[in-house]
Design an enzyme around this catalytic site. Sequence first.
Site, PDB file in Angstrom:
ATOM      1  NE  ARG A 108      41.546  32.673  36.444  1.00  0.00           N
ATOM      2  CZ  ARG A 108      42.797  33.661  35.634  1.00  0.00           C
ATOM      3  NH1 ARG A 108      43.512  33.478  34.257  1.00  0.00           N
ATOM      4  NH2 ARG A 108      43.269  33.631  37.027  1.00  0.00           N
ATOM      5  CG  HIS A 112      38.973  36.516  38.516  1.00  0.00           C
ATOM      6  ND1 HIS A 112      40.813  37.352  38.796  1.00  0.00           N
ATOM      7  CD2 HIS A 112      38.537  35.765  38.401  1.00  0.00           C
ATOM      8  CE1 HIS A 112      41.131  35.665  38.430  1.00  0.00           C
ATOM      9  NE2 HIS A 112      39.804  34.351  39.110  1.00  0.00           N
ATOM     10  CG  ASP A 113      33.680  42.867  36.504  1.00  0.00           C
ATOM     11  OD1 ASP A 113      33.868  43.914  37.241  1.00  0.00           O
ATOM     12  OD2 ASP A 113      32.557  43.032  36.234  1.00  0.00           O
ATOM     13  CB  ILE A 116      36.499  42.874  43.210  1.00  0.00           C
ATOM     14  CG1 ILE A 116      37.133  40.980  43.194  1.00  0.00           C
ATOM     15  CG2 ILE A 116      37.185  43.418  44.005  1.00  0.00           C
ATOM     16  CD1 ILE A 116      37.675  40.793  45.341  1.00  0.00           C
ATOM     17  N   GLY A 118      31.475  44.363  42.479  1.00  0.00           N
ATOM     18  CA  GLY A 118      29.839  43.834  42.184  1.00  0.00           C
ATOM     19  C   GLY A 118      30.291  43.627  40.314  1.00  0.00           C
ATOM     20  CG  ASP A 120      32.448  47.621  39.645  1.00  0.00           C
ATOM     21  OD1 ASP A 120      33.190  47.099  38.934  1.00  0.00           O
ATOM     22  OD2 ASP A 120      32.284  48.101  40.499  1.00  0.00           O
ATOM     23  CB  SER A 122      36.117  47.675  38.962  1.00  0.00           C
ATOM     24  OG  SER A 122      35.584  46.474  39.514  1.00  0.00           O
ATOM     25  CG  ASN A 140      42.518  40.007  39.021  1.00  0.00           C
ATOM     26  OD1 ASN A 140      41.266  39.143  39.085  1.00  0.00           O
ATOM     27  ND2 ASN A 140      41.934  41.059  39.264  1.00  0.00           N
ATOM     28  N   PRO A 208      39.133  33.722  46.632  1.00  0.00           N
ATOM     29  CG  PRO A 208      37.884  32.437  46.454  1.00  0.00           C
ATOM     30  CD  PRO A 208      38.400  33.974  45.820  1.00  0.00           C
ATOM     31  CG  HIS A 238      36.891  24.527  38.220  1.00  0.00           C
ATOM     32  ND1 HIS A 238      37.957  24.430  39.944  1.00  0.00           N
ATOM     33  CD2 HIS A 238      36.377  25.858  38.788  1.00  0.00           C
ATOM     34  CE1 HIS A 238      37.753  25.816  39.049  1.00  0.00           C
ATOM     35  NE2 HIS A 238      37.658  26.530  39.572  1.00  0.00           N
ATOM     36  CB  SER A 239      33.667  20.725  34.099  1.00  0.00           C
ATOM     37  OG  SER A 239      32.192  21.885  33.649  1.00  0.00           O
TER      38      SER A 239
END
Length: 409
Positions: A108, A112-113, A116, A118, A120, A122, A140, A208, A238-239
């Site tokens: 996850r 999330h990195d 958004i 790429g 990197d 961030s 987040n 999303p 999601h498994s």
Amino acid sequence: MMRFIITCLVIALSVYVAYHGLEYDHGFIRLTTRSPGNRTGVKAPEKSPFDDNDDLMTWYMEEDSDHQSYSLHYDFYQDSCPTAERIITIGIREVYAANPSVAPSLIRLLFHDCFIEGCDASVLLDADESLTSEKEASPNQSLKGFDVIESIKFELEKVCPGVVSCADVLVLAAREAVLMAGGPFYPLETGRRDSVVAFKEIAERELPSPQASISVILARFGTRGFNERETVSLFGAHSIGITHCTFFEDRLYNFSGTGKPDPDLDQGFQQELKTKCPYSASAPSPSTGVGPSIPASDYGGVSSAGGSDGVVDLSYNNEGGEMNFGTRYYRRLMQKKGLMYADQQLTGREETEMWVRAYASDTPLFRRDFAMSMMKLSNYHVLTGPLGQVRTTCSKEICVTQLNSLVPK
């Protein structure tokens, strides 16, 4: 005189090539012009790896101009830090042995990195006087795994100070997490650099939610170059992991404000979930957009209602064993047992439902497609060369003063 003219032509050609570059195109070498405006300084691949080639390694090693334009490559740290990947692998395996929940957390965190701006690193940055942190964005706030990445980076700094980027640590750690959870291995090039900025507002807007419609899901992934097949394959994460009742309880009690359950949810599954998720008057509607992002496999932490609530195991007690990583998720979707609204939406359109059906019945196909999609995600919009930095601590950017102190006199 002729020798002088030839020498001048060679020098001129060398200068042109150095400035503009070369491309290898199906056996021919040609001069190119560098594309401005892209974070990597090159054009990202637009073609899906699924389109023309069914072999994972053949596609990834293909010498087309798009692939060769990246400065990432295998064994990037072979000379500068030859034990880097081994240190990361050992670190993840040790943590996983003590706490298997680290696997969905790191998958996850990677999503999330990369989603958004790429891959990197961030998302790892803390806020300071000059920087707002992506960690503060609502999707987040329940992210985990930061301490794991920081711990591995600490070990790397002891062996190879200032060499291995946090962005590379994260993608390699996530790959090992996938493998530990029963997913497929996939090859990764390295050489990513770390961002000096974070993108809280973009994360707030673009990740999303679990209540997203299929149109929103496909649009968000589509703008990042992922087609329907790739998008559906990534949802296989999601498994594993857990989620809180608050992110789907509207489907049990008040779907779309009707005061009734979601008709697309299997009735037997509804009753099973209701025993774990008693009625709450604060159940959100699908339009709120509150909650973690998808695809993600570890909706841990505090619920959007402000307190703890019931937890559901997304693996359903490792249903079918580790080799059913991914496929158990698609089989449950075919049975109308998708937990999140966004999950079950994948069966609502022919172009996504066909891949749900395929992955539910063909484990090798899913594992190959998931591996290729994770490779593509891990390479999305990366920073390379002078366009980023290598942080010594993943939560803190290196300021100009620090950078100057690292340059040999």
